[in-house]
Design an enzyme around this catalytic site. Structure first.
Site, PDB file in Angstrom:
ATOM      1  N   GLY A 174       0.664  -1.206   0.076  1.00 53.99           N
ATOM      2  CA  GLY A 174      -0.032  -0.097   0.130  1.00 53.99           C
ATOM      3  C   GLY A 174       0.820   1.050   0.136  1.00 53.99           C
ATOM      4  N   GLN A 184       2.752  10.104   1.284  1.00 52.46           N
ATOM      5  CA  GLN A 184       4.042   9.364   1.400  1.00 52.46           C
ATOM      6  C   GLN A 184       5.088   9.677   0.409  1.00 52.46           C
ATOM      7  OE1 GLN A 184       2.291   5.252   2.031  1.00 52.46           O
ATOM      8  NE2 GLN A 184       4.009   5.271   3.211  1.00 52.46           N
ATOM      9  N   CYS A 207       5.486  -0.084   7.421  1.00 48.82           N
ATOM     10  CA  CYS A 207       4.960   1.063   6.696  1.00 48.82           C
ATOM     11  C   CYS A 207       6.600   1.492   5.782  1.00 48.82           C
ATOM     12  CB  CYS A 207       4.849   2.369   7.588  1.00 48.82           C
ATOM     13  SG  CYS A 207       4.491   3.742   6.691  1.00 48.82           S
ATOM     14  N   LEU A 208       6.243   1.748   4.349  1.00 47.59           N
ATOM     15  CA  LEU A 208       7.305   2.156   3.662  1.00 47.59           C
ATOM     16  C   LEU A 208       7.888   3.254   4.134  1.00 47.59           C
ATOM     17  CD1 LEU A 208       5.603   1.308  -0.190  1.00 47.59           C
ATOM     18  CD2 LEU A 208       7.318  -0.029   1.643  1.00 47.59           C
ATOM     19  N   HIS A 262      -4.700   1.789   7.503  1.00 47.75           N
ATOM     20  CA  HIS A 262      -3.597   2.163   7.520  1.00 47.75           C
ATOM     21  C   HIS A 262      -3.031   3.298   6.361  1.00 47.75           C
ATOM     22  CE1 HIS A 262       1.260   1.418   8.008  1.00 47.75           C
ATOM     23  NE2 HIS A 262       1.113   2.222   6.915  1.00 47.75           N
ATOM     24  N   GLU A 263      -3.455   3.122   5.426  1.00 51.39           N
ATOM     25  CA  GLU A 263      -3.098   4.104   4.291  1.00 51.39           C
ATOM     26  C   GLU A 263      -4.273   5.492   4.495  1.00 51.39           C
ATOM     27  OE1 GLU A 263      -0.580   3.732   2.622  1.00 51.39           O
ATOM     28  OE2 GLU A 263      -0.142   1.466   2.863  1.00 51.39           O
ATOM     29  N   HIS A 305      -2.659   7.891   6.673  1.00 53.86           N
ATOM     30  CA  HIS A 305      -1.597   8.816   6.020  1.00 53.86           C
ATOM     31  C   HIS A 305      -2.525   9.933   5.298  1.00 53.86           C
ATOM     32  CE1 HIS A 305       2.131   6.742   6.070  1.00 53.86           C
ATOM     33  NE2 HIS A 305       1.618   5.413   5.693  1.00 53.86           N
TER      34      HIS A 305
END
Length: 190
Positions: free
Chosen positions: A59, A64, A107-108, A149-150, A153
């Site tokens: 994701g 991000q 997380c990225l 989660h996304e 953001h």
């Protein structure tokens, strides 16, 4: 709901977008709604997918990569080249399920850090697809978790803000070179 945007699920030597990391202020700014879904938005979607696949992510939210738009790409089936990704534009969670589940998240934007986060197991979502069409979706399990989660953001929230075990959080962040001072705790249920 197959997407019309197909990107090969492979790592690129030089992904088109740079991922921002914990401590970068851009991750804390709320994203703006997308007024119209046009070619520019579809170009961003392709670049986001290429960047996500290059980083082995499932994701990626536009903030991000420094783009303050309510845009998310998700693909929980990286091992299936034919499975299309999910494109979420201006997503809104209409309803959460009552059951909660605690599971590990990463997380990225915080590479190498994996910690338990409690979230609702199921949800109902309204969003626009890459053609601008209104859609709804019921999700559970990993997909529901990835969506939540996304979507965090889009509101300037990171998964570490929801981690209850402060000791584990501090240790993991320190191990990977991140500072605990960049965590903004959120009360459970928020």
């Amino acid at each position: 709901m197959p997407t019309s945007i197909l990107v090969e699920k492979k790592k690129l030597a030089k992904p088109p977008l740079d991922i921002h990391y914990l401590g970068d202020r851009v991750l804390r700014q709320p994203a703006k709604r997308i007024a119209s879904v046009d070619e520019e938005i579809r170009r961003i979607i392709v670049a986001m997918l290429q960047t996500m696949y290059s980083a082995d992510g499932i994701g990626l939210a536009a903030p991000q990569v420094g783009i303050h738009k309510q845009l998310i790409v998700i693909d929980c089936e990286l091992d299936k080249p034919e499975a299309p990704p999910l494109i979420l534009i201006n997503p809104t969670i209409k309803k959460y399920g009552k059951a909660l589940a605690k599971d590990q998240e990463g997380c990225l934007s915080i590479p190498g850090v994996y910690l338990d986060v409690q979230r609702p197991e199921t949800l109902e979502l309204a969003y626009r697809d890459e053609s601008g069409r209104p859609r709804t979706l019921k999700a559970d399990g990993l997909l529901a978790r990835a969506i939540q989660h996304e979507m965090d953001h889009l509101n300037g929230v990171l998964f570490v803000d929801r981690v209850e075990n402060e000791l584990a959080l501090t240790e993991e962040l320190k191990k990977k070179g991140f500072s605990f001072q960049h965590v903004q705790h959120i009360a459970q249920g928020a």
